[in-house]
Motif scaffolding. Structure first.
Motif, PDB file in Angstrom:
ATOM      1  N   PRO A 115     129.518  44.267  41.838  1.00 28.36           N
ATOM      2  CA  PRO A 115     130.827  44.909  41.748  1.00 28.36           C
ATOM      3  C   PRO A 115     130.932  45.894  42.925  1.00 28.36           C
ATOM      4  O   PRO A 115     129.878  46.442  43.191  1.00 28.36           O
ATOM      5  CB  PRO A 115     130.854  45.302  40.293  1.00 28.36           C
ATOM      6  CG  PRO A 115     129.681  45.389  40.083  1.00 28.36           C
ATOM      7  CD  PRO A 115     128.876  44.289  40.830  1.00 28.36           C
ATOM      8  N   ASP A 135     136.726  45.986  44.113  1.00 25.47           N
ATOM      9  CA  ASP A 135     137.252  44.884  42.895  1.00 25.47           C
ATOM     10  C   ASP A 135     138.175  45.783  41.954  1.00 25.47           C
ATOM     11  O   ASP A 135     138.906  45.413  41.560  1.00 25.47           O
ATOM     12  CB  ASP A 135     135.966  44.601  42.278  1.00 25.47           C
ATOM     13  CG  ASP A 135     135.117  43.808  43.277  1.00 25.47           C
ATOM     14  OD1 ASP A 135     135.614  42.732  43.764  1.00 25.47           O
ATOM     15  OD2 ASP A 135     133.982  43.878  43.283  1.00 25.47           O
ATOM     16  N   ARG A 156     142.448  43.022  54.136  1.00 26.71           N
ATOM     17  CA  ARG A 156     142.425  41.812  53.474  1.00 26.71           C
ATOM     18  C   ARG A 156     142.109  40.656  54.572  1.00 26.71           C
ATOM     19  O   ARG A 156     141.263  39.667  54.198  1.00 26.71           O
ATOM     20  CB  ARG A 156     143.451  41.313  52.960  1.00 26.71           C
ATOM     21  CG  ARG A 156     143.546  39.994  51.584  1.00 26.71           C
ATOM     22  CD  ARG A 156     142.407  40.164  50.794  1.00 26.71           C
ATOM     23  NE  ARG A 156     142.581  41.081  49.772  1.00 26.71           N
ATOM     24  CZ  ARG A 156     141.638  41.686  49.165  1.00 26.71           C
ATOM     25  NH1 ARG A 156     140.623  41.071  48.987  1.00 26.71           N
ATOM     26  NH2 ARG A 156     141.808  42.765  48.390  1.00 26.71           N
ATOM     27  N   LEU A 179     132.201  44.954  34.367  1.00 20.08           N
ATOM     28  CA  LEU A 179     132.182  44.088  35.221  1.00 20.08           C
ATOM     29  C   LEU A 179     130.905  43.184  35.408  1.00 20.08           C
ATOM     30  O   LEU A 179     130.785  42.048  35.741  1.00 20.08           O
ATOM     31  CB  LEU A 179     132.518  44.565  36.682  1.00 20.08           C
ATOM     32  CG  LEU A 179     134.036  45.363  36.732  1.00 20.08           C
ATOM     33  CD1 LEU A 179     134.399  45.824  37.996  1.00 20.08           C
ATOM     34  CD2 LEU A 179     134.960  44.034  36.619  1.00 20.08           C
ATOM     35  N   SER A 197     128.555  38.206  44.054  1.00 24.39           N
ATOM     36  CA  SER A 197     128.933  38.560  42.607  1.00 24.39           C
ATOM     37  C   SER A 197     128.623  39.905  42.208  1.00 24.39           C
ATOM     38  O   SER A 197     128.300  40.011  41.139  1.00 24.39           O
ATOM     39  CB  SER A 197     128.683  37.502  41.610  1.00 24.39           C
ATOM     40  OG  SER A 197     129.167  36.308  41.897  1.00 24.39           O
ATOM     41  N   GLY A 219     130.912  40.612  47.860  1.00 23.96           N
ATOM     42  CA  GLY A 219     131.530  39.624  46.790  1.00 23.96           C
ATOM     43  C   GLY A 219     130.933  38.431  46.501  1.00 23.96           C
ATOM     44  O   GLY A 219     130.956  37.930  45.305  1.00 23.96           O
ATOM     45  N   ASP A 226     144.315  50.349  40.963  1.00 17.81           N
ATOM     46  CA  ASP A 226     144.204  50.188  39.669  1.00 17.81           C
ATOM     47  C   ASP A 226     144.376  51.445  38.698  1.00 17.81           C
ATOM     48  O   ASP A 226     144.940  51.146  37.604  1.00 17.81           O
ATOM     49  CB  ASP A 226     142.753  49.605  39.180  1.00 17.81           C
ATOM     50  CG  ASP A 226     142.557  48.222  39.983  1.00 17.81           C
ATOM     51  OD1 ASP A 226     143.065  47.035  39.397  1.00 17.81           O
ATOM     52  OD2 ASP A 226     141.925  48.072  41.133  1.00 17.81           O
TER      53      ASP A 226
END
Lengths: 273, 321
Positions: free
Chosen positions: A188, A210, B179, A272, A186, A183, A253
Motif C-alpha cells: 500500500p 492507493d 496516471r 489494506l 501489492s 503497486g 479520499d
C-alpha cells in the motif's frame, strides 16, 4: 508552463514567528505559542493548520523515525544561474533549514507497524523536486518493495525544481514508475497532501496514492491559482483547489485533521495490508 | 506567403529577389536565369549558415514555427490507413490530442500526439495543443487498446504544456498526467516517443515515457518555457520582457535536443532538413519512418516483462546521483 509560483503571501505563511505568542494566518488571533504546539500546530480558535517543517511532521506522525539517505545533497547539473548561482541558493537554504535537501525519507514506526516514509519540506526551496528529491523517493519505494513495507508520503511542494531543468521534469516519470512497481508488489501507498502541493509533485507520485488524504483547507492542484487567473482572465471561485474542493470532485479520499492523521493512517494500513 | 522568423529575414529578402529576377527573366526576354541560379545557391548557403548557428531561443521559435509539421502531418508522411479514435469515455473528446491506429510499413500501430491547429479557428478548437485531462485519458485509453491487441505505440510530443484552467483542475489535470506516467511505465508493448516541436513540461511528459525517446533536431523539451522561467527569475511586468531575457532563460534551461542528448535524457536526435522541418520533403518523413521501423525491430523479441523492466531501468538511470 503552469508551475505554482511562490508569492510573498505564501512566503510569509511559512515562517511562524518565533516567540511566546503567534498570530494565526487565517483568523489573525494572537495565540499563546505553547497552546498551538500542544494542538499539533493547529489554531485552537479557527482550526487553521499552520504549515510545518518535515521534522515537525515526522514527530507528529511517527512513534519512531530513522532517517536514511540524509547525506544526499543537490549538485548543480546545469550550472544554473538566476538571481544567484543555484549552488549558492542551495547553501543558503541549507543554512536556513538545517536540511540538506527538501525531502526527508527513512524508516518510520507507527505503533507496531514499520513503514517507509518520505516527507517534503516546503521551507526548503518551496519543497521543489529535483534529482535528489526524486531519487530519495525512488530509493525509499524500492526499499519498501525489498522489505515488503507500506510507503507513506507527505507532500508540500511548489512542483518541479526549475534550476535542475529537464532532470527535475524526469523525476515525475521516475517517481511514478516506482509507485507503479510498488503497486505490482501489492504494497500500500498512502499519500498525504498538505498545504500547498502543486505542479510536478501533484502530477506524479502524490496523486497516485492507493489512498489520498489531505489536511483541511490545503491548496492542492496542478497549475497555481495565479497562473490560472492570468490564463483565463477570470477570478477563481471561492474554495477553488482547496482540499474540500478536491474531495467534492472525487480527486481525494478524505480530508483529515492533523490530530487525527496518525490514527487514520495506521487504521488504513490495517485495512489494506 | 511563407512565414519567416526574425532571424530568417535575410532568407526572406533573398527569396523575394530571386523570384523577382525569375519574373523579369520570363517577362522581357533578358535571360537572368544564371543570376537567379547563383542567388539560389547563395540562399542555400545562407540557410545552412543560419541553421548551423541557432541559439536555444531561436530553436524554441523554430519548434513553435506555425508551418512546422504537426502530428497529423507525420501520420500522413509516414503511415497509411489512419483511423482516428475519439473520446476518453468519461467526459469529452479533446482535440488537443489526436489518437488512433494506422499502418507503418504494413504493420499496425497506435499513434498518439498533441495536435495544434493551422488557422485561427482550428488553433482555438485544438486549444493550441494544450490538453485537458480528457486528452491524456483518451491517450491512455488508446495505449491500453494497443497493449490489448499487441500493437506498438508511437507518441509525438508538441505542446506548450497542459492547460491551466478551472475545468482542467476540477477534472484532475494532475491526476491525469500522473496516471499516464504510472501506466506508461508498465504498458506491455513497445513505446517510441518523438518530440517533434515543443516539449512543454508535464503536459509533454504525459505522453513521453517510452523505450526509446527521440527529439527532432530543432525541437525543445523543458520543465518550464523560457517565458515562464524568465517571469519567475526576473519578476518584472510581462510587457517589460525582451527577447534577450527569453534568450537567456532558454540558454539556462538546457532545452535543445543536443543538451538533452548530452544529459542522457533522450536516445538520439533526428536530423532535420536545412531550414527545419517546415521545409521538409517526402524523403524526410520516409527517413524518420525508416528509423521507426528499425527501432521497432530492435525491440521485437523482447518479452513484455523485459521490455517494462528495461523501460524503468532507463528512467531510473536518467540523472542518477
Amino acid at each position: 508552463m503552469a508551475w505554482f509560483k511562490e508569492d510573498k503571501v505564501v512566503e510569509k505563511k511559512v515562517k511562524i514567528p518565533e516567540g511566546t505568542w503567534i498570530k494565526c494566518d487565517a483568523c489573525a488571533e494572537i495565540i499563546y505559542r505553547k497552546e498551538v504546539e500542544r494542538n499539533y500546530m493547529v489554531c485552537p480558535k479557527c482550526t487553521y493548520h499552520f504549515r510545518i517543517s518535515a521534522r515537525e511532521r515526522i514527530s507528529l506522525l511517527f512513534d519512531e523515525f530513522e532517517e536514511t539517505h540524509g547525506e544526499l545533497a543537490p549538485a548543480d547539473p546545469l550550472q544554473f544561474v538566476d538571481t544567484m548561482p543555484y549552488g549558492e541558493r542551495v547553501r543558503k537554504q541549507q543554512a536556513k533549514t538545517g536540511l540538506k535537501e527538501a525531502l526527508i525519507c527513512g524508516n518510520g514506526r507507527m505503533g507496531d507497524r514499520r513503514v517507509k516514509a518520505a516527507v517534503l519540506d516546503f521551507g526548503f526551496m518551496g519543497g521543489s523536486m529535483g534529482r535528489v528529491v526524486g531519487q530519495k523517493i525512488v530509493d525509499s519505494v524500492e526499499e519498501a518493495i525489498a522489505e515488503r513495507l507500506p510507503f507513506i508520503s507527505v507532500s508540500s511542494s511548489g512542483g518541479a525544481r526549475m534550476q535542475e531543468g529537464i532532470y527535475s521534469l524526469m523525476q515525475m516519470a521516475k517517481t511514478s514508475a516506482a509507485v507503479a512497481r510498488l503497486g505490482k508488489a501489492s504494497l500500500p501507498f498512502i499519500s498525504i497532501l498538505t498545504d500547498p502541493t502543486f505542479g510536478g509533485v501533484t502530477a506524479s507520485f502524490a496523486m497516485l496514492g492507493d489512498v489520498i488524504i489531505a489536511e483541511p483547507r490545503s491548496l492542492v492542484g496542478f497549475a497555481g491559482p495565479r497562473v490560472i487567473e492570468q490564463t483565463i482572465k477570470q477570478t477563481l471561485p471561492e474554495g477553488f483547489q482547496r482540499a474540500e474542493f478536491l474531495l467534492e470532485h472525487g480527486m481525494i479520499d478524505m480530508v483529515v485533521e492533523r490530530k487525527q492523521l496518525r490514527a487514520t493512517v495506521a487504521e488504513l494500513l490495517t485495512l489494506l495490508a | 506567403m511563407p512565414y519567416f522568423l526574425d532571424f530568417e529575414q535575410p532568407l526572406s529578402d533573398l527569396e523575394r529577389q530571386i523570384s523577382e529576377l525569375r519574373r523579369l527573366s520570363a517577362g522581357n526576354g533578358v535571360d537572368l536565369t544564371k543570376e537567379a541560379n547563383r542567388l539560389d545557391k547563395k540562399l542555400e548557403e545562407m540557410r545552412k549558415d543560419i541553421y548551423s548557428r541557432l541559439t536555444p531561443w531561436q530553436k524554441t521559435q523554430i519548434a513553435r514555427h506555425p508551418e512546422r509539421p504537426y502530428t497529423l502531418d507525420y501520420v500522413r508522411g509516414m503511415m497509411e490507413g489512419f483511423h482516428e479514435l475519439h473520446g476518453d469515455r468519461l467526459f469529452a473528446d479533446d482535440p488537443a490530442i489526436t489518437a488512433g491506429f494506422a499502418f507503418l510499413d504494413g504493420r499496425p500501430l497506435a499513434v498518439i500526439g498533441h495536435q495544434k491547429g493551422r488557422d485561427t479557428r482550428s488553433r482555438i478548437r485544438r486549444n493550441f495543443g494544450q490538453a485537458h485531462p480528457e486528452g491524456y485519458r483518451k491517450a491512455l485509453r488508446v495505449m491500453r487498446l494497443a497493449e490489448k491487441f499487441g500493437r506498438p505505440i508511437l507518441t509525438l510530443i508538441d505542446t506548450p504544456g497542459a492547460f491551466p484552467g478551472i475545468g482542467a483542475e476540477e477534472r484532475g489535470q494532475a491526476e491525469a498526467i500522473a496516471r499516464n506516467l504510472f501506466e506508461m511505465a508498465q504498458i506491455r508493448v513497445p513505446i517510441l516517443v518523438i518530440v517533434i516541436g515543443e516539449g512543454g513540461s508535464g503536459g509533454a511528459l504525459a505522453l513521453g515515457v517510452g523505450d526509446r525517446v527521440f527529439m527532432m533536431e530543432h525541437s525543445v523539451y523543458s520543465v518550464i518555457s523560457p517565458e515562464g522561467c524568465a517571469a519567475i527569475l526576473w519578476k518584472k511586468d510581462k510587457n517589460d520582457f525582451s527577447a534577450e531575457d527569453y534568450s537567456k532563460a532558454a540558454s539556462a534551461l538546457k532545452l535543445t535536443a543536443e543538451d538533452l542528448k548530452r544529459l542522457g535524457v533522450i536516445d538520439a536526435i533526428i536530423e532535420e532538413p536545412t531550414g527545419g522541418m517546415h521545409n521538409a520533403q517526402d524523403s524526410d518523413f520516409l527517413r524518420i519512418k525508416e528509423l521507426l521501423i528499425n527501432t521497432l525491430a530492435d525491440l521485437e523479441g523482447m518479452s513484455p516483462e523485459e521490455l517494462c523492466a528495461r523501460r524503468i531501468e532507463r528512467l531510473y538511470a536518467i540523472g542518477n546521483i
